[in-house]
Design a protein around this motif. Structure first.
Motif, PDB file in Angstrom:
ATOM      1  N   MET A 197      -0.464  -1.833   0.373  1.00  0.00           N
ATOM      2  CA  MET A 197       0.556  -0.832   0.623  1.00  0.00           C
ATOM      3  C   MET A 197       0.497  -0.478   2.114  1.00  0.00           C
ATOM      4  O   MET A 197      -0.556  -0.134   2.629  1.00  0.00           O
ATOM      5  CB  MET A 197       0.295   0.395  -0.246  1.00  0.00           C
ATOM      6  CG  MET A 197       1.368   1.430  -0.142  1.00  0.00           C
ATOM      7  SD  MET A 197       1.151   2.880  -1.220  1.00  0.00           S
ATOM      8  CE  MET A 197       1.440   2.176  -2.827  1.00  0.00           C
TER       9      MET A 197
ATOM     10  N   VAL B 296       6.667   5.065   4.744  1.00  0.00           N
ATOM     11  CA  VAL B 296       6.264   3.990   3.833  1.00  0.00           C
ATOM     12  C   VAL B 296       7.194   2.802   4.020  1.00  0.00           C
ATOM     13  O   VAL B 296       8.420   2.942   3.974  1.00  0.00           O
ATOM     14  CB  VAL B 296       6.324   4.454   2.358  1.00  0.00           C
ATOM     15  CG1 VAL B 296       5.763   3.394   1.440  1.00  0.00           C
ATOM     16  CG2 VAL B 296       5.591   5.782   2.177  1.00  0.00           C
TER      17      VAL B 296
ATOM     18  N   ALA C 120       6.312  -1.309  -0.816  1.00  0.00           N
ATOM     19  CA  ALA C 120       5.852  -0.084  -1.485  1.00  0.00           C
ATOM     20  C   ALA C 120       6.947   0.970  -1.545  1.00  0.00           C
ATOM     21  O   ALA C 120       7.016   1.757  -2.491  1.00  0.00           O
ATOM     22  CB  ALA C 120       4.626   0.472  -0.780  1.00  0.00           C
TER      23      ALA C 120
ATOM     24  N   GLU D 225       3.316   8.274  -6.319  1.00  0.00           N
ATOM     25  CA  GLU D 225       2.918   6.926  -5.909  1.00  0.00           C
ATOM     26  C   GLU D 225       1.809   6.917  -4.848  1.00  0.00           C
ATOM     27  O   GLU D 225       0.930   6.063  -4.882  1.00  0.00           O
ATOM     28  CB  GLU D 225       4.128   6.161  -5.352  1.00  0.00           C
ATOM     29  CG  GLU D 225       5.221   5.901  -6.348  1.00  0.00           C
ATOM     30  CD  GLU D 225       4.866   4.831  -7.349  1.00  0.00           C
ATOM     31  OE1 GLU D 225       4.156   3.873  -6.981  1.00  0.00           O
ATOM     32  OE2 GLU D 225       5.294   4.961  -8.514  1.00  0.00           O
TER      33      GLU D 225
END
Length: 113
Positions: free
Chosen positions: A1, A74, A78, A91
């Motif tokens: 991620m 982000v 992801a 998340e």
């Protein structure tokens, strides 16, 4: 991620704890958070990048009594599953919680990763 994560601790100020592999995450952070600097919670999608801010899920506050924000930029893939600040917390918090719990009471900021 892959993400940028910025926050502060009980006694240390705002720091980038995750830099998404960028030499200068600050420039990307400032560009992406433009327009939502003072919004809590915050969410914005910019193509395949998500910007999210949410308060600390355990309602921790710094030594001055301010709510601790967790701020993220982000990157895909992801970001694909995040559609709100609540999604971001669901998340992302499990990914960073252990790190934050470990550094929360530290006398100084941790090294960014």
């Amino acid at each position: 991620m892959t993400f940028i994560w910025a926050t502060r601790g009980r006694t240390w100020g705002f720091r980038f704890l995750s830099d998404a592999g960028l030499d200068d995450p600050r420039a990307e952070y400032l560009r992406r958070f433009a327009g939502v600097e003072n919004v809590m919670p915050a969410f914005r999608r910019d193509g395949d990048v998500v910007v999210a801010r949410f308060p600390d899920p355990l309602d921790r506050r710094d030594s001055a009594g301010r709510v601790i924000p967790h701020e993220f930029v982000v990157f895909s893939p992801a970001s694909d599953s995040i559609s709100s600040a609540q999604d971001a917390m669901r998340e992302l918090w499990p990914v960073v919680q252990e790190t934050f719990d470990r550094v929360w009471d530290a006398p100084g900021p941790p090294e960014r990763r």
